[in-house]
Design a protein around this motif. Structure first.
Motif, PDB file in Angstrom:
ATOM      1  N   ASP A  62       0.307 -22.792  -8.547  1.00  0.00           N
ATOM      2  CA  ASP A  62       1.035 -23.102  -7.320  1.00  0.00           C
ATOM      3  C   ASP A  62       2.112 -24.167  -7.504  1.00  0.00           C
ATOM      4  OD1 ASP A  62      -0.883 -25.073  -7.758  1.00  0.00           O
ATOM      5  OD2 ASP A  62      -1.442 -25.237  -5.654  1.00  0.00           O
ATOM      6  N   LYS A  63       2.191 -24.771  -8.683  1.00  0.00           N
ATOM      7  CA  LYS A  63       3.246 -25.738  -9.003  1.00  0.00           C
ATOM      8  C   LYS A  63       4.337 -25.121  -9.867  1.00  0.00           C
ATOM      9  CE  LYS A  63       0.068 -29.623  -8.740  1.00  0.00           C
ATOM     10  NZ  LYS A  63      -1.082 -28.852  -8.338  1.00  0.00           N
ATOM     11  N   GLY A  64       4.149 -23.836 -10.243  1.00  0.00           N
ATOM     12  CA  GLY A  64       5.150 -23.152 -11.051  1.00  0.00           C
ATOM     13  C   GLY A  64       4.947 -23.287 -12.549  1.00  0.00           C
ATOM     14  N   PHE A  65       3.785 -23.780 -12.969  1.00  0.00           N
ATOM     15  CA  PHE A  65       3.523 -23.951 -14.391  1.00  0.00           C
ATOM     16  C   PHE A  65       2.446 -22.993 -14.875  1.00  0.00           C
ATOM     17  CE2 PHE A  65       5.327 -28.015 -13.169  1.00  0.00           C
ATOM     18  CZ  PHE A  65       6.278 -28.192 -14.164  1.00  0.00           C
ATOM     19  N   PRO A  80      -5.446  -5.308  -9.172  1.00  0.00           N
ATOM     20  CA  PRO A  80      -5.531  -6.766  -9.254  1.00  0.00           C
ATOM     21  C   PRO A  80      -5.017  -7.421  -7.979  1.00  0.00           C
ATOM     22  CG  PRO A  80      -3.535  -6.035 -10.309  1.00  0.00           C
ATOM     23  CD  PRO A  80      -4.253  -4.787  -9.820  1.00  0.00           C
ATOM     24  N   LEU A  81      -5.431  -8.636  -7.752  1.00  0.00           N
ATOM     25  CA  LEU A  81      -4.815  -9.499  -6.756  1.00  0.00           C
ATOM     26  C   LEU A  81      -4.106 -10.588  -7.543  1.00  0.00           C
ATOM     27  CD1 LEU A  81      -7.657  -9.942  -4.128  1.00  0.00           C
ATOM     28  CD2 LEU A  81      -5.566  -8.607  -3.877  1.00  0.00           C
ATOM     29  N   PHE A  82      -2.789 -10.642  -7.444  1.00  0.00           N
ATOM     30  CA  PHE A  82      -2.018 -11.650  -8.162  1.00  0.00           C
ATOM     31  C   PHE A  82      -1.719 -12.821  -7.239  1.00  0.00           C
ATOM     32  CE2 PHE A  82      -0.594  -7.723 -10.376  1.00  0.00           C
ATOM     33  CZ  PHE A  82      -1.042  -8.058 -11.633  1.00  0.00           C
ATOM     34  N   PRO A  83      -1.716 -14.050  -7.765  1.00  0.00           N
ATOM     35  CA  PRO A  83      -1.250 -15.169  -6.939  1.00  0.00           C
ATOM     36  C   PRO A  83       0.182 -14.873  -6.507  1.00  0.00           C
ATOM     37  CG  PRO A  83      -2.227 -15.958  -8.989  1.00  0.00           C
ATOM     38  CD  PRO A  83      -2.102 -14.470  -9.099  1.00  0.00           C
ATOM     39  N   SER A  84       0.559 -15.291  -5.279  1.00  0.00           N
ATOM     40  CA  SER A  84       1.922 -15.060  -4.819  1.00  0.00           C
ATOM     41  C   SER A  84       2.907 -15.614  -5.829  1.00  0.00           C
ATOM     42  CB  SER A  84       2.148 -15.734  -3.463  1.00  0.00           C
ATOM     43  OG  SER A  84       1.407 -15.079  -2.480  1.00  0.00           O
ATOM     44  N   LEU A  85       3.966 -14.885  -6.056  1.00  0.00           N
ATOM     45  CA  LEU A  85       4.943 -15.268  -7.057  1.00  0.00           C
ATOM     46  C   LEU A  85       5.810 -16.412  -6.566  1.00  0.00           C
ATOM     47  CD1 LEU A  85       6.032 -11.672  -8.066  1.00  0.00           C
ATOM     48  CD2 LEU A  85       4.277 -13.095  -9.106  1.00  0.00           C
ATOM     49  N   ARG A 100      -8.168 -18.621  -7.761  1.00  0.00           N
ATOM     50  CA  ARG A 100      -8.998 -18.638  -6.556  1.00  0.00           C
ATOM     51  C   ARG A 100      -8.395 -19.399  -5.383  1.00  0.00           C
ATOM     52  NH1 ARG A 100     -11.621 -14.539  -7.951  1.00  0.00           N
ATOM     53  NH2 ARG A 100     -13.242 -14.755  -9.486  1.00  0.00           N
ATOM     54  N   LYS A 101      -7.077 -19.648  -5.363  1.00  0.00           N
ATOM     55  CA  LYS A 101      -6.499 -20.363  -4.232  1.00  0.00           C
ATOM     56  C   LYS A 101      -5.127 -19.791  -3.897  1.00  0.00           C
ATOM     57  CE  LYS A 101      -4.734 -23.966  -7.272  1.00  0.00           C
ATOM     58  NZ  LYS A 101      -4.740 -25.346  -7.624  1.00  0.00           N
ATOM     59  N   GLY A 102      -4.665 -20.094  -2.694  1.00  0.00           N
ATOM     60  CA  GLY A 102      -3.345 -19.649  -2.277  1.00  0.00           C
ATOM     61  C   GLY A 102      -3.327 -18.232  -1.737  1.00  0.00           C
ATOM     62  N   GLU A 103      -2.128 -17.723  -1.536  1.00  0.00           N
ATOM     63  CA  GLU A 103      -1.942 -16.365  -1.037  1.00  0.00           C
ATOM     64  C   GLU A 103      -1.857 -15.400  -2.210  1.00  0.00           C
ATOM     65  OE1 GLU A 103       1.141 -15.896   1.860  1.00  0.00           O
ATOM     66  OE2 GLU A 103       0.832 -17.921   2.608  1.00  0.00           O
ATOM     67  N   TYR A 104      -2.160 -14.119  -1.931  1.00  0.00           N
ATOM     68  CA  TYR A 104      -2.202 -13.127  -2.991  1.00  0.00           C
ATOM     69  C   TYR A 104      -1.227 -11.984  -2.750  1.00  0.00           C
ATOM     70  CZ  TYR A 104      -6.539 -15.404  -4.289  1.00  0.00           C
ATOM     71  OH  TYR A 104      -7.466 -16.321  -4.667  1.00  0.00           O
ATOM     72  N   LEU A 105      -0.821 -11.375  -3.822  1.00  0.00           N
ATOM     73  CA  LEU A 105      -0.021 -10.163  -3.815  1.00  0.00           C
ATOM     74  C   LEU A 105      -0.943  -9.035  -4.255  1.00  0.00           C
ATOM     75  CD1 LEU A 105       2.746  -8.626  -3.885  1.00  0.00           C
ATOM     76  CD2 LEU A 105       2.831  -9.251  -6.301  1.00  0.00           C
ATOM     77  N   TYR A 106      -1.108  -8.026  -3.405  1.00  0.00           N
ATOM     78  CA  TYR A 106      -1.962  -6.890  -3.733  1.00  0.00           C
ATOM     79  C   TYR A 106      -1.143  -5.876  -4.510  1.00  0.00           C
ATOM     80  CZ  TYR A 106      -4.753  -2.678  -3.136  1.00  0.00           C
ATOM     81  OH  TYR A 106      -5.474  -1.544  -3.368  1.00  0.00           O
ATOM     82  N   ALA A 107      -1.705  -5.332  -5.544  1.00  0.00           N
ATOM     83  CA  ALA A 107      -1.035  -4.291  -6.332  1.00  0.00           C
ATOM     84  C   ALA A 107      -2.085  -3.288  -6.790  1.00  0.00           C
ATOM     85  CB  ALA A 107      -0.342  -4.900  -7.548  1.00  0.00           C
ATOM     86  N   GLU A 108      -1.655  -2.074  -7.033  1.00  0.00           N
ATOM     87  CA  GLU A 108      -2.553  -1.087  -7.632  1.00  0.00           C
ATOM     88  C   GLU A 108      -1.713  -0.103  -8.413  1.00  0.00           C
ATOM     89  OE1 GLU A 108      -3.668   2.454  -4.794  1.00  0.00           O
ATOM     90  OE2 GLU A 108      -4.137   0.569  -3.796  1.00  0.00           O
ATOM     91  N   GLY A 109      -2.345   0.550  -9.357  1.00  0.00           N
ATOM     92  CA  GLY A 109      -1.637   1.524 -10.177  1.00  0.00           C
ATOM     93  C   GLY A 109      -2.593   2.243 -11.106  1.00  0.00           C
ATOM     94  N   HIS A 110      -2.025   3.059 -11.953  1.00  0.00           N
ATOM     95  CA  HIS A 110      -2.789   3.812 -12.942  1.00  0.00           C
ATOM     96  C   HIS A 110      -2.124   3.646 -14.300  1.00  0.00           C
ATOM     97  CE1 HIS A 110      -4.041   5.855  -9.251  1.00  0.00           C
ATOM     98  NE2 HIS A 110      -5.144   6.163  -9.909  1.00  0.00           N
ATOM     99  N   VAL A 111      -2.922   3.681 -15.352  1.00  0.00           N
ATOM    100  CA  VAL A 111      -2.405   3.673 -16.718  1.00  0.00           C
ATOM    101  C   VAL A 111      -2.599   5.082 -17.259  1.00  0.00           C
ATOM    102  CG1 VAL A 111      -2.660   2.727 -19.033  1.00  0.00           C
ATOM    103  CG2 VAL A 111      -2.987   1.243 -17.035  1.00  0.00           C
TER     104      VAL A 111
END
Length: 113
Positions: free
Chosen positions: A72-75, A102-107, A41-52
């Motif tokens: 956000d600390k890499g752990f 999904p919305l993934f936390p920025s990598l 619930r914090k930081g920037e997000y990476l938007y992705a979508e797809g199909h299985v």
């Protein structure tokens, strides 16, 4: 060793996704994440979508996708001794059209120790 066991026991399916082990940071208590939301619930997000889908491209509604990301600390959440809940982990379920959003936390890089 576990990668070798996986490679020997789960032979690739023609045109299918290669098998993968869960890894040391996987956890079974990941919460369900609704379509279009994030497990963090914090930081920037990476938007992705797809199909299985199957190897013949038939949709698979209700497929479960398990994710885990670093914070956000890499752990990974499982690296903290005082861990209470599984954050940055989630279970997504594809919709009736086999879609996931999904919305993934920025990598960010994670430390290897």
């Amino acid at each position: 060793m576990s990668v070798l066991v996986d490679a020997l026991n789960d032979l690739p399916v023609s045109a299918g996704t290669e098998s993968s082990i869960s890894g040391p940071f996987f956890t079974e208590d990941a919460p369900d994440v609704p379509l279009g939301e994030s497990s963090e619930r914090k930081g920037e997000y990476l938007y992705a979508e797809g199909h299985v889908c199957t190897t013949s491209r038939a949709p698979i509604p209700g497929a479960v996708i398990k994710t885990w990301e670093t914070d956000d600390k890499g752990f990974y959440n499982t690296q903290y001794a005082d861990r209470v809940v599984a954050y940055c982990h989630g279970q997504l379920v594809t919709d009736k059209d086999s879609k996931y959003v999904p919305l993934f936390p920025s990598l960010i890089p994670f430390p290897v120790t």
